[in-house]
Design an enzyme around this catalytic site. Structure first.
Site, PDB file in Angstrom:
ATOM      1  N   ASP A   1     -24.678 -31.900   8.979  1.00 42.18           N
ATOM      2  CA  ASP A   1     -25.354 -33.110   8.489  1.00 42.18           C
ATOM      3  C   ASP A   1     -26.770 -33.272   9.027  1.00 42.18           C
ATOM      4  O   ASP A   1     -26.984 -32.258   9.726  1.00 42.18           O
ATOM      5  CB  ASP A   1     -24.374 -34.400   8.776  1.00 42.18           C
ATOM      6  CG  ASP A   1     -24.872 -35.828   7.985  1.00 42.18           C
ATOM      7  OD1 ASP A   1     -25.710 -35.565   7.198  1.00 42.18           O
ATOM      8  OD2 ASP A   1     -24.006 -36.655   7.921  1.00 42.18           O
TER       9      ASP A   1
HETATM   10  C1  BGC Z   1     -25.726 -38.578   5.601  1.00 45.46           C
HETATM   11  C2  BGC Z   1     -25.009 -37.755   4.754  1.00 45.46           C
HETATM   12  C3  BGC Z   1     -26.158 -37.231   3.617  1.00 45.46           C
HETATM   13  C4  BGC Z   1     -27.308 -36.487   4.265  1.00 45.46           C
HETATM   14  C5  BGC Z   1     -28.075 -36.221   3.332  1.00 45.46           C
HETATM   15  C6  BGC Z   1     -27.162 -37.832   6.174  1.00 45.46           C
HETATM   16  O1  BGC Z   1     -27.804 -38.960   6.947  1.00 45.46           O
HETATM   17  O2  BGC Z   1     -24.968 -38.606   6.851  1.00 45.46           O
HETATM   18  O3  BGC Z   1     -24.070 -38.325   4.126  1.00 45.46           O
HETATM   19  O4  BGC Z   1     -25.569 -36.500   2.792  1.00 45.46           O
HETATM   20  O5  BGC Z   1     -27.795 -37.651   5.319  1.00 45.46           O
HETATM   21  O6  BGC Z   1     -28.931 -37.222   2.553  1.00 45.46           O
END
Ligand code: BGC
Length: 733
Positions: free
Chosen positions: A259
Site C-alpha cells: 500500500d
Molecule cells: C490506500 C489504498 C489505495 C492507495 C493508492 C492508499 O492510501 O490505502 O487503498 O489503493 O492509497 O491510492
C-alpha cells in the site's frame, strides 16, 4: 491469475527478459510511484519503471507507454494504476451500498462498466475490490467494502474481480483487479484507521481471510498488503501470511503490491531502522511491488545486489509483475485508441448504475406513511442538507467522477407533480443553527408531510476518516427531534457512507430510509422509492448499533458465551445480594450485556423492510442428513423456502439463510450466514426457492490441525419469519 493463464511462450519470454535485466532494472520494474508531473512520469517510463499512476488521459497514457516501449532498455509496457473503486466517470453506489442489494451479479456488471470506462482512458489496473470484513462503523473505510459478513465480502469481491477482469484479461476493455487490503485491515482496534490488529488464528481464518481466497479463486491478478500489524508484525513484512498462506496455500499467481508508502512505514512501525532494511524485509516476506517509488530513485537503486536468496526473490517478484503485463496483453497491445476514450458517463453504464442503485436503499422503519402516492397534493416541507445537494457519490471518487445533474428537490418535484413542496435546504450540516431548528419546530404543523434529507457528507467517510461519534454530524439529530414534535408525519432519508448511531431519534419519525451514497442516479432513485415506483429491497450489510459503546455489534462476532442474556440490563440498584442469594440470579443479572443498553444492535445485519409484506410460508430441509465425506466432494445441504408476496406490488427479496451449530468443539457463533439469494416475487405470488449450503459455510478453522474442519452433529437453519415452532435441523454424519 491462474497457473495456466500464461502460455509456455509467454513464460519463456518472461524468463529471457529477467535473464537480460540488471539488478537495478529489476528493482525499477517492481515499483509504482505516486502521481508526478507528465514530464517526470515520462522520465520514469524511460528509466524502466514497472507501473505509474494514471496520468489523466488516454493520450498521456499512450505517451508514457511509448516512452516505456521505445526508449526503456527492455521495452516493457507499463501498468497504469488508479483507484477505480465504484466507477470511473459513471459513479455506482459505494461498495457498502452495493452489498445492501445482496445482488453480486449487479456489482459484477458495475465493475465491468467501470473497467470499460477506465481502460478506454488508459487505466489497466484498479486498486479494487476492497474485501476487508468490517465490523466497526467508526472505521471510515467501511464504505469501501461489503460490510460485516465474510460470505457477503467473498461473494461481492469475487463478482467485482470477474467484472473487472472478465473471462480473459487480455481484452482492451478490461483491467487487472487488486483485492485489498491483505489482511485484517478492517479489524483496526477502536475503528481507528491504520491502527493495530491483534486477533486469533481462528478469527483470521474464518472471518478475514476467506474473501481474499475467493478473490484469488476468481482470478484476481493482484493483491494489496495492508497498513496494519497482525499480532505485532506489520503486514508488509509478514512472510507467513504473504508467502505461506496467500501464495503457497491459496496458489496466488499474480503479484502482491504494497500500500502507499507501506514499505517505508515499516520504519515508524518500529521494525526497520531505515528504508534499505524495510525494503529487504518486505521483499523477503513476499511483497512483489513497492508503492511509493522508494526502491529506485534519482536513477539509483536503493539496494546493492545482495545475497542470492534476495536476488532469487526479486527475480520471482519481477516474474509475477511481468506475468500480469502479459496476461493483460500489454506486450501485444500497449496502446489504447485515443478517439474511443469515454469522456462522460455512457447511457448504458448509467442504466447499469441505476439498476444497481435501485436495489441498495434499506427501508429501516415505516408506519405506512411510505410510499407517498404520486398523486399526493398536500403541502410538503423538504428540509436538511441532502434536500438540494448533489453530494451523492460517496468516498473514493476521483475528479472525473460525474455527480448527478439534479438534486432530490428536483426529482421529488417531478415525482410528486401535484404536491406543493417547500424547500429549506440546510446546505452545510455543520452550520445548522439553533435558529434553523426553531424554524422547523415553528412551521412543522403547517405541512402535511415533512421529508428530512440528512447527510453524512461523502468527505466524512473513506480513508483516514474514522469517527469516534457516529451520529449524524452537526445538529441534524435535533432537526429530527424538532420536526417530530408536531403531528405532521416525518420521513427521514439518510444519505451517508457508514452505519450511524441514530438511536436517540429512530423511534420518532414515521419512516426512515437508508439511501447511502448511491452514485450518479442517487436523487432519482430516492424519489422513486419514496413515491413507490420502486419497492425497496435492500437489507443492511452491517448493523446500526444502539451506541458506539456496544461495538462490535456484528451479528456473528458473538459466540453464545457461557452466559447468554435473556433480557436487557437495568441500572436500577440490584435487589439481591450475590453472596447470600447465590448464583440463582444468573439468568437475570450475571449475563453478557450492558446494564444501560437494550440487547442487540438497533438494526441488525439483514434488516430491511419492503412495501410488500413477504411471508415465509414454509422452511423445509430437503437434506436432513448428509455425510461429511459427501459434502467434502461438493454435496450441499438443501433448504427449500416457500415465500409469498402478500402485497399488491412486485417485490425483490433477499433470502438470507443462517445456520447455528448446536454442539461444537469450539464455541460457535450465535448465527452464521450460510447462503443468500435475491429473488423476485410478483404481487400476490408464491415462489419456492431452494438454497444450497456448501461445506465451506459450515467449516471452521481448527488450530490443532491447521486446517478447516466440519464436525458431525446437528445444525439449526435460521430464517427470519420461519413459521416452524422450532427451527428445522439437519445432521452431518
Ligand atoms: C490506500 C489504498 C489505495 C492507495 C493508492 C492508499 O492510501 O490505502 O487503498 O489503493 O492509497 O491510492
Amino acid at each position: 491469475m491462474r497457473a495456466d493463464t500464461l502460455t509456455p511462450d509467454q513464460l519463456a519470454q518472461i524468463d529471457s527478459l529477467i535473464e537480460a535485466m540488471t539488478w537495478e532494472e529489476k528493482l525499477n520494474q517492481i515499483q509504482v510511484t505516486f502521481k508526478m508531473s507528465q514530464e517526470e512520469c515520462l522520465e520514469a517510463a524511460r528509466s524502466g519503471i514497472g507501473a505509474l499512476f494514471w496520468p489523466g488521459s488516454a493520450r498521456d497514457t499512450n505517451a508514457l507507454q511509448k516512452a516505456a516501449i521505445e526508449e526503456s532498455a527492455h521495452g516493457i509496457p507499463l501498468l497504469i494504476g488508479l483507484d477505480v473503486i465504484h466507477g470511473f466517470r459513471t459513479i455506482f453506489p459505494t461498495p457498502l451500498a452495493m452489498a445492501a442489494s445482496f445482488a453480486p451479479k449487479l456489482a459484477q456488471a458495475s465493475a465491468r462498466a467501470s473497467a470499460e470506462e477506465a481502460r478506454s482512458n488508459g487505466v489497466n489496473w484498479t486498486f479494487s475490490p476492497m474485501v476487508d470484513t468490517s465490523r466497526d462503523p467508526r472505521w471510515g473505510r467501511v464504505v469501501e467494502g461489503f460490510g460485516e459478513d465474510p460470505l457477503v465480502n467473498s461473494a461481492f469481491g469475487a463478482a467485482m474481480v470477474r467484472g473487472y477482469q472478465g473471462e480473459k484479461l487480455d481484452s482492451s476493455s478490461l483491467m487487472a483487479a487488486c483485492a485489498k487490503h491483505y489482511v485484517g485491515y478492517g479489524a483496526a482496534e477502536g475503528g481507528r484507521d491504520y491502527n493495530t490488529v491483534d486477533m486469533s488464528t481462528r478469527r483470521l481464518r474464518d472471518v478475514y481471510l476467506p474473501p481474499f481466497r475467493q478473490c484469488v479463486e476468481a482470478g484476481a491478478a493482484t493483491v494489496m498488503a495492508s497498513f496494519n500489524t497482525m499480532n505485532g508484525r506489520p503486514m508488509h513484512a509478514h512472510k507467513a501470511l504473504l508467502t505461506e498462506v496467500l501464495k503457497e496455500e491459496y496458489g496466488f499467481e499474480g503479484f502482491i503490491v504494497g500500500d502507499a508508502s507501506g514499505v517505508e512505514n515499516l520504519i515508524p512501525h518500529g521494525v526497520a531502522a531505515n528504508m534499505e532494511q524495510a525494503a529487504i524485509m518486505s521483499l523477503s516476506a513476499g511483497l512483489d511491488m513497492e508503492m511509493g517509488g522508494k526502491l529506485y530513485e534519482d536513477g539509483h537503486a536503493l539496494l546493492t545486489e545482495p545475497d542470492p536468496a534476495l536476488v532469487e526473490r526479486v527475480n520471482e517478484a519481477c516474474r509475477r509483475v511481468l506475468g500480469v503485463k502479459f496476461a493483460l496483453g500489454l506486450f501485444d497491445n500497449p496502446y489504447i485508441p485515443e478517439d474511443a476514450e469515454i469522456l462522460e458517463p455512457r447511457e448504458d453504464h448509467r442504466a447499469t448504475a441505476r439498476q444497481m442503485a435501485e436495489q441498495c436503499p434499506v427501508l429501516l422503519t415505516n408506519n405506512g406513511t411510505l410510499p407517498v402516492a404520486p398523486t399526493f397534493s398536500g403541502k410538503i416541507l423538504l428540509a436538511g442538507p441532502a434536500a438540494d445537494s448533489r453530494d451523492h457519490l460517496g468516498a473514493w471518487v476521483q475528479r472525473m467522477g460525474v455527480e448527478p445533474e439534479v438534486s432530490l428537490k428536483d426529482t421529488l418535484a417531478a415525482a410528486l407533480p401535484q404536491a406543493q413542496i417547500t424547500v429549506r435546504a440546510h446546505e452545510n450540516p455543520l452550520a445548522i443553527s439553533d435558529e434553523d431548528i426553531a424554524e422547523i419546530r415553528g412551521c412543522a404543523a403547517d405541512y402535511d408531510l415533512i421529508l428530512l434529507a440528512l447527510s453524512e457528507p461523502s468527505d466524512l467517510s473513506g480513508e483516514a476518516s474514522s469517527r469516534a461519534d457516529i451520529r449524524l454530524p452537526g445538529n441534524q439529530d435535533r432537526l429530527v427531534e424538532a420536526a417530530c414534535e408536531s403531528d405532521t408525519p416525518v420521513v427521514v432519508v439518510l444519505v451517508n457512507g457508514r452505519p450511524l448511531d441514530i438511536s436517540a431519534w429512530a423511534h420518532l419519525p414515521a419512516a426512515i430510509l437508508e439511501a447511502w451514497h448511491l452514485g450518479i442516479t442517487g436523487p432519482e432513485v430516492i424519489a422513486d422509492i419514496l413515491t413507490g415506483h420502486i419497492n425497496p429491497s435492500g437489507r443492511l450489510p452491517m448493523a446500526f448499533p444502539r451506541s458506539v459503546g456496544q461495538l462490535p455489534a456484528a451479528y456473528d462476532a458473538r459466540e453464545n458465551t457461557g452466559r447468554p442474556p435473556s433480557r436487557a440490563g437495568s441500572i436500577e440498584p440490584k435487589n439481591f445480594d450475590f453472596a447470600v442469594d447465590g448464583p440463582t440470579n444468573i439468568a437475570e443479572f450475571f449475563t453478557s450485556k450492558y446494564r444501560d443498553l437494550d440487547l442487540g444492535p438497533l438494526f441488525p445485519f439483514g434488516h430491511g423492510l419492503s412495501y410488500s409484506p413477504i411471508t415465509v410460508e414454509k422452511v423445509q430441509v430437503r437434506t436432513p442428513t448428509l455425510a461429511i465425506a459427501e459434502m467434502n466432494k461438493g454435496a450441499c445441504i438443501q433448504v427449500e423456502v416457500t415465500l409469498t408476496n402478500e402485497g399488491d406490488v412486485p417485490a425483490d427479496y433477499s433470502l438470507l439463510v443462517f445456520t447455528h451449530d448446536i454442539l461444537s468443539s469450539l464455541a460457535p457463533a450465535v448465527r452464521r450466514l450460510a447462503a443468500f439469494v435475491k429473488v423476485g416475487i410478483p404481487a400476490g405470488g408464491t415462489i419456492h426457492e431452494t438454497v444450497d449450503i456448501p461445506a465451506s459455510a459450515l467449516a471452521f478453522w481448527e488450530e490443532s490441525t491447521g486446517a478447516p474442519v466440519i464436525e458431525a452433529g446437528e445444525f439449526e437453519v435460521l430464517i427470519e419469519g420461519d413459521p416452524n415452532q422450532e427451527p428445522p435441523r439437519f445432521t452431518l454424519v
